[in-house]
Design a protein around this motif. Structure first.
Motif, PDB file in Angstrom:
ATOM      1  N   GLU A  77       0.852  -1.188   0.000  1.00  0.00           N
ATOM      2  CA  GLU A  77       0.000   0.000   0.000  1.00  0.00           C
ATOM      3  C   GLU A  77       0.888   1.238   0.000  1.00  0.00           C
ATOM      4  O   GLU A  77       1.929   1.260   0.648  1.00  0.00           O
ATOM      5  N   GLU A  78       0.463   2.252  -0.731  1.00  0.00           N
ATOM      6  CA  GLU A  78       1.157   3.532  -0.761  1.00  0.00           C
ATOM      7  C   GLU A  78       0.127   4.637  -0.671  1.00  0.00           C
ATOM      8  O   GLU A  78      -0.996   4.484  -1.154  1.00  0.00           O
ATOM      9  N   VAL A  79       0.513   5.738  -0.048  1.00  0.00           N
ATOM     10  CA  VAL A  79      -0.396   6.872   0.088  1.00  0.00           C
ATOM     11  C   VAL A  79       0.328   8.131  -0.371  1.00  0.00           C
ATOM     12  O   VAL A  79       1.518   8.306  -0.115  1.00  0.00           O
ATOM     13  N   GLN A  80      -0.396   8.956  -1.105  1.00  0.00           N
ATOM     14  CA  GLN A  80       0.119  10.257  -1.513  1.00  0.00           C
ATOM     15  C   GLN A  80      -0.661  11.324  -0.755  1.00  0.00           C
ATOM     16  O   GLN A  80      -1.893  11.303  -0.734  1.00  0.00           O
ATOM     17  N   LEU A  81       0.085  12.232  -0.127  1.00  0.00           N
ATOM     18  CA  LEU A  81      -0.499  13.304   0.675  1.00  0.00           C
ATOM     19  C   LEU A  81       0.196  14.623   0.335  1.00  0.00           C
ATOM     20  O   LEU A  81       1.359  14.617  -0.078  1.00  0.00           O
ATOM     21  N   PRO A  82      -0.471  15.753   0.554  1.00  0.00           N
ATOM     22  CA  PRO A  82       0.145  17.058   0.308  1.00  0.00           C
ATOM     23  C   PRO A  82       1.078  17.426   1.465  1.00  0.00           C
ATOM     24  O   PRO A  82       0.647  17.976   2.471  1.00  0.00           O
ATOM     25  N   LEU A  83       2.351  17.110   1.325  1.00  0.00           N
ATOM     26  CA  LEU A  83       3.311  17.332   2.391  1.00  0.00           C
ATOM     27  C   LEU A  83       4.173  18.579   2.176  1.00  0.00           C
ATOM     28  O   LEU A  83       4.996  18.912   3.024  1.00  0.00           O
ATOM     29  N   GLU A  84       3.962  19.271   1.046  1.00  0.00           N
ATOM     30  CA  GLU A  84       4.738  20.467   0.753  1.00  0.00           C
ATOM     31  C   GLU A  84       4.530  21.498   1.861  1.00  0.00           C
ATOM     32  O   GLU A  84       3.423  21.695   2.338  1.00  0.00           O
ATOM     33  N   GLY A  85       5.602  22.140   2.253  1.00  0.00           N
ATOM     34  CA  GLY A  85       5.505  23.186   3.263  1.00  0.00           C
ATOM     35  C   GLY A  85       5.556  22.691   4.688  1.00  0.00           C
ATOM     36  O   GLY A  85       5.574  23.494   5.621  1.00  0.00           O
ATOM     37  N   LEU A  86       5.559  21.375   4.896  1.00  0.00           N
ATOM     38  CA  LEU A  86       5.644  20.845   6.260  1.00  0.00           C
ATOM     39  C   LEU A  86       7.114  20.665   6.648  1.00  0.00           C
ATOM     40  O   LEU A  86       7.962  20.361   5.810  1.00  0.00           O
TER      41      LEU A  86
END
Length: 160
Positions: free
Chosen positions: A101-110
């Motif tokens: 399983e893989e997940v893509q999340l908006p991690l930009e700016g963290l």
């Protein structure tokens, strides 16, 4: 809209909330149904979902639902998420040896610490709340019974 199977067969004794069923529609094709009126064509043809694909969808669907509330606290109420599941069955053993399983999340700016917290929260939420994974990973006992046929292991059958 609540749904129940048509009357071609009697409802099984165990039919209740959460029950699903599938009706054969042709050679190696079925339509899976839920009590909420959802229909899923099952098979290997165009517009059909294979049983293996359903398994992988169940895993990532459960992971996504299990993590949603906790991730929204860290990423915002309307965060984007895409989950993937990869795995090919082993033809010799006729089973999946692994599903990734893989997940893509908006991690930009963290920050690195915030990203680490998101990863930790995701893993913990899946481990604690994903019923499908908690069932598949240790290996659930699956039984099969043909309704209307006496179980050969019951004492009454032994007396026949």
């Amino acid at each position: 809209m609540t749904s129940v199977p048509d009357d071609r067969f009697e409802l099984p004794e165990n039919f209740g909330p959460g029950s699903v069923w599938a009706d054969r529609t042709g050679e190696r094709t079925l339509v899976g149904r839920t009590q909420r009126g959802v229909e899923i064509p099952i098979g290997h043809g165009e517009g059909e979902v294979s049983p293996g694909e359903l398994l992988k969808l169940a895993l990532i669907g459960c992971a996504g639902m299990s993590t949603d509330v906790n991730l929204s606290r860290r990423l915002g109420e309307d965060f984007a998420m895409r989950l993937w599941a990869h795995g090919t069955s082993d033809e010799k053993q006729n089973r999946y040896l692994a599903i990734a399983e893989e997940v893509q999340l908006p991690l930009e700016g963290l920050t690195e610490q915030e990203v680490a917290a998101v990863v930790k929260v995701f893993g913990r939420a899946v481990a604690a709340g994903c019923t499908v994974e908690r069932t598949v990973v240790p290996g659930a006992e699956v039984t099969h019974r043909v309704l209307g046929v006496e179980d050969p292991d019951t004492p009454e059958a032994d007396q026949a």
